[in-house]
Scaffold this motif. Structure first.
Motif, PDB file in Angstrom:
ATOM      1  N   TYR A  63      55.925  50.698 146.311  1.00 27.76           N
ATOM      2  CA  TYR A  63      57.148  51.137 146.972  1.00 27.76           C
ATOM      3  C   TYR A  63      57.042  52.646 147.206  1.00 27.76           C
ATOM      4  O   TYR A  63      56.488  53.379 146.371  1.00 27.76           O
ATOM      5  N   GLU A  64      57.570  53.117 148.308  1.00 25.19           N
ATOM      6  CA  GLU A  64      57.561  54.543 148.619  1.00 25.19           C
ATOM      7  C   GLU A  64      58.959  55.131 148.440  1.00 25.19           C
ATOM      8  O   GLU A  64      59.960  54.509 148.841  1.00 25.19           O
ATOM      9  N   PHE A  65      58.996  56.319 147.836  1.00 23.03           N
ATOM     10  CA  PHE A  65      60.265  57.016 147.609  1.00 23.03           C
ATOM     11  C   PHE A  65      60.635  57.774 148.875  1.00 23.03           C
ATOM     12  O   PHE A  65      59.888  58.638 149.347  1.00 23.03           O
ATOM     13  N   GLN A  66      61.807  57.441 149.423  1.00 25.86           N
ATOM     14  CA  GLN A  66      62.316  58.129 150.614  1.00 25.86           C
ATOM     15  C   GLN A  66      63.229  59.269 150.137  1.00 25.86           C
ATOM     16  O   GLN A  66      64.420  59.064 149.857  1.00 25.86           O
ATOM     17  N   SER A  67      62.682  60.474 150.053  1.00 26.35           N
ATOM     18  CA  SER A  67      63.385  61.610 149.422  1.00 26.35           C
ATOM     19  C   SER A  67      64.616  62.067 150.199  1.00 26.35           C
ATOM     20  O   SER A  67      65.545  62.642 149.624  1.00 26.35           O
ATOM     21  N   LYS A  68      64.667  61.832 151.497  1.00 22.66           N
ATOM     22  CA  LYS A  68      65.779  62.322 152.309  1.00 22.66           C
ATOM     23  C   LYS A  68      66.992  61.403 152.290  1.00 22.66           C
ATOM     24  O   LYS A  68      68.094  61.808 152.669  1.00 22.66           O
ATOM     25  N   VAL A  69      66.787  60.167 151.874  1.00 20.31           N
ATOM     26  CA  VAL A  69      67.879  59.202 151.951  1.00 20.31           C
ATOM     27  C   VAL A  69      69.053  59.610 151.065  1.00 20.31           C
ATOM     28  O   VAL A  69      70.218  59.644 151.494  1.00 20.31           O
ATOM     29  N   GLY A  70      68.788  59.955 149.784  1.00 18.10           N
ATOM     30  CA  GLY A  70      69.854  60.293 148.843  1.00 18.10           C
ATOM     31  C   GLY A  70      70.672  61.500 149.289  1.00 18.10           C
ATOM     32  O   GLY A  70      71.906  61.406 149.445  1.00 18.10           O
ATOM     33  N   PRO A  71      70.047  62.674 149.482  1.00 15.79           N
ATOM     34  CA  PRO A  71      70.822  63.850 149.911  1.00 15.79           C
ATOM     35  C   PRO A  71      71.571  63.634 151.221  1.00 15.79           C
ATOM     36  O   PRO A  71      72.715  64.090 151.373  1.00 15.79           O
ATOM     37  N   ASP A  72      70.939  62.945 152.176  1.00 15.04           N
ATOM     38  CA  ASP A  72      71.607  62.704 153.454  1.00 15.04           C
ATOM     39  C   ASP A  72      72.863  61.865 153.277  1.00 15.04           C
ATOM     40  O   ASP A  72      73.929  62.167 153.861  1.00 15.04           O
ATOM     41  N   GLN A  73      72.767  60.798 152.501  1.00 11.79           N
ATOM     42  CA  GLN A  73      73.914  59.912 152.319  1.00 11.79           C
ATOM     43  C   GLN A  73      75.025  60.579 151.512  1.00 11.79           C
ATOM     44  O   GLN A  73      76.222  60.371 151.775  1.00 11.79           O
ATOM     45  N   ILE A  74      74.648  61.431 150.545  1.00 14.83           N
ATOM     46  CA  ILE A  74      75.666  62.142 149.763  1.00 14.83           C
ATOM     47  C   ILE A  74      76.412  63.130 150.655  1.00 14.83           C
ATOM     48  O   ILE A  74      77.649  63.239 150.614  1.00 14.83           O
ATOM     49  N   SER A  75      75.670  63.848 151.504  1.00 13.38           N
ATOM     50  CA  SER A  75      76.309  64.810 152.411  1.00 13.38           C
ATOM     51  C   SER A  75      77.232  64.101 153.385  1.00 13.38           C
ATOM     52  O   SER A  75      78.354  64.568 153.665  1.00 13.38           O
ATOM     53  N   ARG A  76      76.795  62.984 153.911  1.00  8.77           N
ATOM     54  CA  ARG A  76      77.629  62.230 154.846  1.00  8.77           C
ATOM     55  C   ARG A  76      78.887  61.691 154.163  1.00  8.77           C
ATOM     56  O   ARG A  76      79.972  61.651 154.756  1.00  8.77           O
ATOM     57  N   MET A  77      78.690  61.234 152.928  1.00 10.41           N
ATOM     58  CA  MET A  77      79.857  60.728 152.183  1.00 10.41           C
ATOM     59  C   MET A  77      80.881  61.834 151.973  1.00 10.41           C
ATOM     60  O   MET A  77      82.097  61.636 152.152  1.00 10.41           O
ATOM     61  N   GLN A  78      80.417  63.036 151.594  1.00 12.33           N
ATOM     62  CA  GLN A  78      81.323  64.154 151.342  1.00 12.33           C
ATOM     63  C   GLN A  78      82.094  64.530 152.613  1.00 12.33           C
ATOM     64  O   GLN A  78      83.311  64.764 152.582  1.00 12.33           O
ATOM     65  N   ALA A  79      81.394  64.586 153.739  1.00 15.88           N
ATOM     66  CA  ALA A  79      82.060  64.921 155.000  1.00 15.88           C
ATOM     67  C   ALA A  79      83.038  63.824 155.401  1.00 15.88           C
ATOM     68  O   ALA A  79      84.153  64.092 155.898  1.00 15.88           O
ATOM     69  N   ASP A  80      82.629  62.582 155.170  1.00 16.96           N
ATOM     70  CA  ASP A  80      83.467  61.435 155.519  1.00 16.96           C
ATOM     71  C   ASP A  80      84.746  61.439 154.679  1.00 16.96           C
ATOM     72  O   ASP A  80      85.859  61.192 155.177  1.00 16.96           O
ATOM     73  N   LEU A  81      84.590  61.753 153.376  1.00  8.30           N
ATOM     74  CA  LEU A  81      85.745  61.749 152.476  1.00  8.30           C
ATOM     75  C   LEU A  81      86.740  62.841 152.885  1.00  8.30           C
ATOM     76  O   LEU A  81      87.958  62.614 152.922  1.00  8.30           O
ATOM     77  N   THR A  82      86.222  64.018 153.189  1.00 10.32           N
ATOM     78  CA  THR A  82      87.091  65.134 153.569  1.00 10.32           C
ATOM     79  C   THR A  82      87.869  64.810 154.840  1.00 10.32           C
ATOM     80  O   THR A  82      89.081  65.070 154.945  1.00 10.32           O
ATOM     81  N   THR A  83      87.194  64.247 155.812  1.00 12.65           N
ATOM     82  CA  THR A  83      87.833  63.922 157.084  1.00 12.65           C
ATOM     83  C   THR A  83      88.918  62.870 156.900  1.00 12.65           C
ATOM     84  O   THR A  83      90.047  62.998 157.421  1.00 12.65           O
TER      85      THR A  83
END
Length: 680
Positions: A63-83
């Motif tokens: 399995y390959e670790f996709q390093s960008k998935v976690g930070p990207d989804q956390i940032s999107r969640m934070q922006a989504d929650l604020t909006t």
């Protein structure tokens, strides 16, 4: 013949042959087998399969670790929650708390990792080890320590439900769940390459047999271990001979073997079927069929076809039987199997299965009457394969549980392909000008153009032909011969009468005879001409020469006695040219044409009996047949006096049945005749 030998020898596999035949569970009947050199023992298929399974189980999927998935989804969640919070009536002071809780949940989930398990590796339970590639560094992990989509959802739900400060639980849960994705992704290509590399390194051998070591003693039973050692020796021998052997010597040996088999075939034809031996057309057909099948078999061996029983070997005896006869089909099949057996693995099994199936194929179409016999023959062949192979497996393994039913599939395919014999027979008939039993069946259909025309224009002749066919077929069946051929010949032997039907007594109406206005010579010539006219009609309709032979010979060189005797009585003082009253011939030259001549004369003469009884019918049959013998009409036909006697009895019994005469078993045969028989 030489071309046939050359072609077969060219295409046969070019590897030397291990001289011992052996089967697991059988007794070793040869001398003690001692290893001539060191060789490795090959693993069995079961051992290789076990090694393969063990290796596959030991390999961890990648399995390959996709390093960008976690930070990207956390940032999107934070922006989504604020909006979304700004569009609600929730307490503004709680926003930061919701923000931190959601961030902590996703941070934990992505730190442990999210993946979708692969069913291929869930063997014993749902969890398995896998290799995780992170920044080109691999680490071994277990799925129990990683989140799946389902467990990640459950974890988030549990954390949110436990917090008493969170009032809007469902709202926050939807925000979090919308941003959970896999960050551990299965790399199928890399995993497959790893598996392939590991499988390629599997050892195909286990242990060694040393030079001079006893492999198996004479009289010992070939158990699993001994069988594997002998099989390993065979592979080592053939591989060594293939590399170091002289290919020219191998080819010479193949030429000698194939040449001997072809010579035996030619000897058989010379001794028993000189008609084929002297006919290059028929000889070429036979050699073409044999060569094609052996070349096909050689090709299958060379490409390592998974199972040689996929080849429809029984198609050859079927074709030869339909086009020629049973004896030739059996002989050719035997010789062909002997050649093939020398170059295929498991020779004894191959010979046994193909010989038995070939025999059944030949026997099942001994007398071809209906097209359905091809299908029935195929079913009989399949049953033979299944029974014979099942018996061999039970003898070899001694256990019903060891029977692999998928091994019977090649036999089913082979039998289906055997049905190709039908179109092939048609092609051979057209190309080589042969008349098969299939064609004869079609010719005996009374709805054919010539027979239908005869039934309309000359109904009396048509009925006469049907009766002659019944008599002739019954006789030839008893003495041995081609019943289909003689029936077809009988139906067409008088087609020449269709052109002038009124000149023949069976078609005349009462009170009118066209011969009354003709001379005796003219009447005789009209009667005789039905032979030549019948030949012309048959050739125009493209009837086979075998049928035309019956038209030519059914009167032989006999005399039209009625008009000849009438001429002598009327003009006793004049010289008579007997040639005007004789049929041109030739006389019958086969058993079938001879029987037809007798049946034709007997049936025609029987209509002249005013009050038929057992004695009159017996005398008539004897008189007709004796007359043909005296006139030497049967001297060129392959028929014996014993067979002639059988024919007499058959004709008498059938005529008595036709005229509904009770058989008087005390009657004494009286061969005295009142007058000389006349031609019909």
């Amino acid at each position: 013949m030489f071309f046939c030998v050359a072609i077969i020898a060219i295409f046969l596999p070019k590897h030397p042959r291990f001289r011992f035949e052996f089967e697991k569970g059988k007794v070793w009947l040869n001398e003690d087998l001692v290893s001539p050199y060191n060789f490795a023992i090959l693993k069995t298929a079961e051992e290789l399969a076990a090694d393969r399974d063990q290796i596959l189980q030991s390999i961890n999927p990648i399995y390959e670790f996709q390093s960008k998935v976690g930070p990207d989804q956390i940032s999107r969640m934070q922006a989504d929650l604020t909006t979304k919070w700004a569009n609600t009536t929730f307490d503004p002071d709680d926003e930061q708390f919701y923000y931190e809780v959601a961030t902590d949940i996703l941070t934990k989930i992505y730190a442990d990792g999210v993946m979708s398990p692969t069913k291929k590796f869930q063997i014993d339970d749902n969890h398995y080890n896998f290799t995780l590639l992170r920044d080109k560094i691999s680490t071994v992990k277990n799925t129990v320590d990683v989140f799946t989509q389902e467990t990640a959802f459950a974890y988030a739900d549990e954390i949110i439900k436990k917090s008493n400060r969170i009032e809007h639980k469902e709202w926050l849960k939807r925000i979090v769940l919308d941003h959970i994705q896999n960050n551990f992704v299965y790399n199928e290509q890399l995993t497959n390459k790893l598996e392939a590399d590991a499988l390629a390194n599997i050892s195909t051998t286990r242990g060694m047999v040393q030079k001079g070591e006893l492999i198996i003693a004479e009289g010992a039973t070939i158990d699993n271990e001994a069988y594997q050692k002998i099989e390993s020796l065979r592979n080592a021998y053939e591989e060594e001979a293939r590399i170091g052997g002289d290919i020219k010597v191998v080819i010479l040996g193949q030429v000698l073997i194939v040449g001997m088999i072809v010579f035996l075939l030619m000897a058989f034809l010379f001794l028993f079927r000189k008609d084929i031996y002297n006919d290059n057309r028929l000889l070429g057909l036979i050699l073409l069929v044999i060569t094609s099948m052996l070349v096909l078999l050689s090709w299958a061996v060379s490409i390592k076809l998974p199972n040689l029983y996929l080849i429809p070997f029984c198609i050859v005896p079927i074709i030869i039987r339909i086009l020629f006869d049973t004896r030739m089909a059996l002989n050719i099949h035997l010789l062909m199997v002997l050649v093939a057996a020398y170059f295929v693995p498991n020779s004894f099994e191959f010979v046994f299965l193909q010989l038995t199936a070939g025999m059944v194929a030949i026997y099942s179409i001994k007398t071809l009457i209906k097209r359905e016999q091809f299908l029935l023959s195929a079913l009989f062949i399949l049953a033979t394969y299944v029974v014979a192979y099942l018996g061999m497996v039970l003898i070899r393994n001694g256990n019903v549980d060891d029977v692999r039913w998928l091994d019977f599939v090649p036999f089913i395919v082979s039998v289906i392909l055997t049905l190709l014999a039908y179109p092939l027979i048609y092609a051979f008939e057209r190309f080589f000008g042969i008349t098969s039993d299939v064609t004869l069946m079609e010719l005996t259909n009374t709805n054919s153009k010539l027979l239908r025309e005869m039934s309309y224009k000359a109904p009396g002749t048509f009925q006469h032909s049907l009766q002659v066919a019944n008599l002739a077929e019954a006789a030839i069946y008893q003495i041995g011969g081609n019943s289909l051929l003689i029936r077809a010949g009988a139906l067409y032997h008088d087609i020449g009468k269709t052109l002038n039907p009124q000149y023949f007594i069976e078609n005349q109406t009462k009170g009118y005879n066209p011969h009354d206005g003709l001379t005796f010579e003219q009447s005789a010539q009209i009667i005789i001409s039905h032979v030549s006219k019948g030949i012309e009609m048959a050739r125009k309709a493209n009837l086979p020469e075998e049928i035309i032979d019956f038209i030519k010979t059914h009167h032989g060189t006999t005399r039209v006695d009625y008009f000849y005797q009438s001429y002598i009585k009327t003009f006793p003082e004049k010289f008579v040219d007997e040639d005007l009253f004789h049929y041109p011939g030739p006389i019958p030259f086969s058993k079938e044409t001879a029987v037809l001549m007798l049946a034709d004369s007997v049936e025609a003469a029987s209509k002249s009996i005013k009050e038929p009884d057992a004695k009159s019918i017996s005398n008539l049959v004897d008189k007709i047949i004796d007359y043909k013998l005296e006139q030497e009409q049967l001297k060129n036909s392959d028929i014996t006096l014993q067979e002639v006697e059988k024919i007499r009895e058959i004709f008498k019994n059938m005529l008595m049945s036709i005229y509904h005469v009770r058989v008087d078993y005390d009657i004494k045969k009286d061969k005295k005749t009142e007058s000389q028989p006349t031609g019909n």
